[in-house]
Design an enzyme around this catalytic site. Structure first.
Site, PDB file in Angstrom:
ATOM      1  N   ASP A 150      66.834 -95.649 -91.946  1.00 43.09           N
ATOM      2  CA  ASP A 150      66.814 -96.911 -91.216  1.00 43.09           C
ATOM      3  C   ASP A 150      68.238 -97.451 -91.059  1.00 43.09           C
ATOM      4  O   ASP A 150      68.629 -97.916 -89.979  1.00 43.09           O
ATOM      5  CB  ASP A 150      65.941 -97.920 -91.963  1.00 43.09           C
ATOM      6  CG  ASP A 150      66.003 -99.312 -91.340  1.00 43.09           C
ATOM      7  OD1 ASP A 150      65.535 -99.478 -90.199  1.00 43.09           O
ATOM      8  OD2 ASP A 150      66.531-100.229 -92.005  1.00 43.09           O
ATOM      9  N   GLY A 153      64.052 -80.975 -90.161  1.00 38.85           N
ATOM     10  CA  GLY A 153      64.882 -82.018 -89.592  1.00 38.85           C
ATOM     11  C   GLY A 153      64.134 -83.334 -89.619  1.00 38.85           C
ATOM     12  O   GLY A 153      64.090 -84.034 -90.623  1.00 38.85           O
ATOM     13  N   GLN A 202      80.508 -89.379 -63.396  1.00 35.38           N
ATOM     14  CA  GLN A 202      80.315 -89.228 -61.958  1.00 35.38           C
ATOM     15  C   GLN A 202      81.354 -90.040 -61.188  1.00 35.38           C
ATOM     16  O   GLN A 202      81.922 -89.563 -60.195  1.00 35.38           O
ATOM     17  CB  GLN A 202      78.906 -89.693 -61.573  1.00 35.38           C
ATOM     18  CG  GLN A 202      78.454 -89.228 -60.197  1.00 35.38           C
ATOM     19  CD  GLN A 202      78.154 -87.732 -60.171  1.00 35.38           C
ATOM     20  OE1 GLN A 202      77.874 -87.128 -61.188  1.00 35.38           O
ATOM     21  NE2 GLN A 202      78.230 -87.140 -58.993  1.00 35.38           N
ATOM     22  N   GLU A 206      69.017 -88.745 -86.680  1.00 35.35           N
ATOM     23  CA  GLU A 206      68.244 -89.826 -87.294  1.00 35.35           C
ATOM     24  C   GLU A 206      66.943 -90.099 -86.546  1.00 35.35           C
ATOM     25  O   GLU A 206      66.524 -91.230 -86.348  1.00 35.35           O
ATOM     26  CB  GLU A 206      69.085 -91.102 -87.387  1.00 35.35           C
ATOM     27  CG  GLU A 206      69.625 -91.335 -88.770  1.00 35.35           C
ATOM     28  CD  GLU A 206      70.786 -90.401 -89.109  1.00 35.35           C
ATOM     29  OE1 GLU A 206      70.811 -89.255 -88.626  1.00 35.35           O
ATOM     30  OE2 GLU A 206      71.669 -90.802 -89.864  1.00 35.35           O
ATOM     31  N   GLY A 227      84.743 -88.312 -61.340  1.00 37.48           N
ATOM     32  CA  GLY A 227      84.822 -87.009 -60.686  1.00 37.48           C
ATOM     33  C   GLY A 227      85.486 -85.946 -61.546  1.00 37.48           C
ATOM     34  O   GLY A 227      85.273 -85.884 -62.757  1.00 37.48           O
TER      35      GLY A 227
END
Length: 379
Positions: free
Chosen positions: A236, A131, A333, A360, A336
Site C-alpha cells: 500500500d 509476482g 508525439q 505493485e 517527434g
C-alpha cells in the site's frame, strides 16, 4: 504551530524537494539511466537531506513526514528520476515494517541507520513464479536450534545490488512470514539484473538463498503476519508513492511539451497555434491535474486514518499510472524525432511510465480489485 505557520512550513519543505531535484537529479538522470545505476554520491546527498529517513520516526533520527509531504517528495522524485523514487519506496517499505511490527531491538538496530542512509533497505517479495500472487511464493524458512534457514530465489528486487538489509518473505510451516536478512548473511548470493525497460537505474537483483542462516530474533512480527499484514501494508505504501511519482513523470512531460511547442516553428507558425497540438496539451494538463487530485485525496484519507485510504490508493495508483503513460505518449508525439533521440529525456519518461502500470499490482489486478469493490458497494 498555527495553521498559517503549518502551511508555510509545508510549502518551504516542498520547495526544498523541488530545488534538490532541479539541481542534483534532473541534469544527470539520463546518465543514470544509461549507466543503469544511481551513484553512491547522490544516495549520500539524498540521505544527508534526510530523505532516506522520510517516514522514519523522529526519535530514531528520521523526518517523520506526513502523508502529504511524503507524496510531494515522491512526486518531485518522479519528475526527476523514477529510479531514485523507487529507492524512496523500497527503503521506506523496510522502515515502515520495522516501525510498525519490529521489536524494540530491531528498531534500535536498524531505524537509525535506515534514517541516515548508512544502511539501504530493500523489499524482497517477488520470485520468478510469484509476482502479484504473493501466495505463490516458494521460498521457505525452517526453524532449528534458535535460528531460521532460508532457501529459495527472489527476483526483480529493487536496489538489491546495493541493499544492506532485506525485508524478505518466506513460507514458514506454509505461512508467509517476514524476516530481516542482512546482505552479508552466509548463503545469500546476489546477481545483478540489467537492461530492464524502465527505471533502469534502480539496480535490480536476483537473490539466491541456500541454507541461509539468520537468528530467530530476525523474524518480523509473528509467523504468518507477512502475508496477512506486513506485505499488504508495505505494498500500500508502495502504491501510494508510485502514484505520486507518476504525477511527477506526467508533470515533467507536460513542462517539456509546453516549452517545446512555444519555441518550435512548423509551417511558419508556432506549434502552440496548431489546434491538434492544443487538444493534446489539454488532455495532458487535465490528466496531470486529475492524477494529482486523486493523490491529494488519498493523502487526506491517510491523514484522517480513514479505512477507505487503502482502496483509494489502489485507484490513485491505477489512475496516475495510466495518466503518466498517456501524457508521456503525447509528449513524445509532440516532440517527434527529437523526443525519440538520445538528446531528449522523454523516451526515459515513457519507459518509466510504462513500468508503473506493472509494479505493485498490475493495472489488470487493480481493475479486478477496484471493480469488485464498486460492485460490493451496490449490494
Amino acid at each position: 504551530m498555527d495553521p498559517c505557520e503549518t502551511v508555510e512550513f509545508s510549502e518551504n519543505i516542498v520547495r526544498s524537494f523541488h530545488s534538490f531535484v532541479d539541481q542534483e537529479i534532473i541534469p544527470f538522470a539520463d546518465e543514470f539511466d544509461k549507466h543503469q545505476q544511481i551513484p553512491r554520491s547522490l544516495i549520500q546527498s539524498f540521505a544527508q537531506e534526510g530523505y532516506l529517513g522520510a517516514i522514519v520516526p523522529s526519535e530514531f533520527g528520521g523526518m517523520e513526514l506526513d502523508a502529504y509531504l511524503l507524496g510531494k517528495l515522491a512526486e518531485e522524485l518522479g519528475r526527476g528520476c523514477s529510479s531514485l523514487r523507487s529507492l524512496l519506496t523500497v527503503h521506506g517499505m523496510v522502515a515502515m515494517a520495522i516501525t510498525k511490527w519490529g521489536t524494540t531491538e530491531q528498531k534500535q538496530q536498524w531505524l537509525p541507520t535506515l534514517a541516515d542512509g548508512s544502511s539501504i533497505g530493500a523489499f524482497a517479495l517477488s520470485e520468478p513464479s510469484a509476482g502479484s500472487d504473493i501466495k505463490a511464493i516458494q521460498t521457505t524458512a525452517s526453524y532449528s536450534d534458535g535460528k531460521y534457514l532460508l532457501n529459495g530465489t527472489k527476483k526483480w528486487i529493487t536496489f538489491g545490488q546495493i541493499a544492506d538489509i532485506f525485508l524478505l518473505f518466506a513460507k514458514l510451516n506454509g505461512e508467509i512470514t517476514a524476516f530481516l536478512v542482512p546482505r552479508n548473511t552466509k548463503g545469500l548470493h546476489l546477481k545483478p539484473i540489467y537492461n530492464m525497460l524502465g527505471t533502469r537505474a534502480s539496480m535490480l537483483a536476483e537473490i539466491e538463498l541456500k541454507e541461509c542462516e539468520i537468528p530467530a530474533a530476525n523474524i518480523v512480527g509473528r509467523v504468518g503476519a507477512g502475508g496477512t499484514y506486513i506485505a499488504p501494508f508495505c505494498l500500500d505504501f508502495g502504491r501510494y508513492t508510485i502514484a505520486w511519482g507518476c504525477v511527477g513523470i506526467a508533470q515533467a512531460c507536460l513542462d517539456a511539451s509546453l516549452q517545446y511547442v512555444n519555441e518550435r516553428i512548423q509551417f511558419d507558425v508556432r506549434l502552440i497555434d496548431n489546434q491538434l497540438i492544443k487538444k493534446m496539451l489539454t488532455e495532458m494538463l487535465t490528466d496531470v491535474k486529475a492524477a494529482r487530485f486523486y493523490c491529494n485525496h488519498v493523502a487526506q484519507l491517510k491523514k484522517d486514518h480513514s479505512p477507505d485510504a487503502f482502496l483509494v490508493a489502489w485507484e490513485a495508483k491505477y489512475a496516475a499510472s495510466k495518466a503518466a503513460v498517456r501524457v508521456s505518449n503525447h509528449a513524445l508525439q509532440i516532440h517527434g524525432a527529437y523526443g525519440c533521440s538520445g538528446e531528449s529525456s522523454l523516451s526515459r519518461y515513457m519507459r518509466d511510465a510504462r513500468v508503473m502500470e506493472i509494479i505493485e499490482g498490475t493495472s489488470q489486478i487493480s481493475e479486478l480489485i477496484i471493480a469488485e469493490h464498486a460492485f460490493q458497494t451496490l449490494n
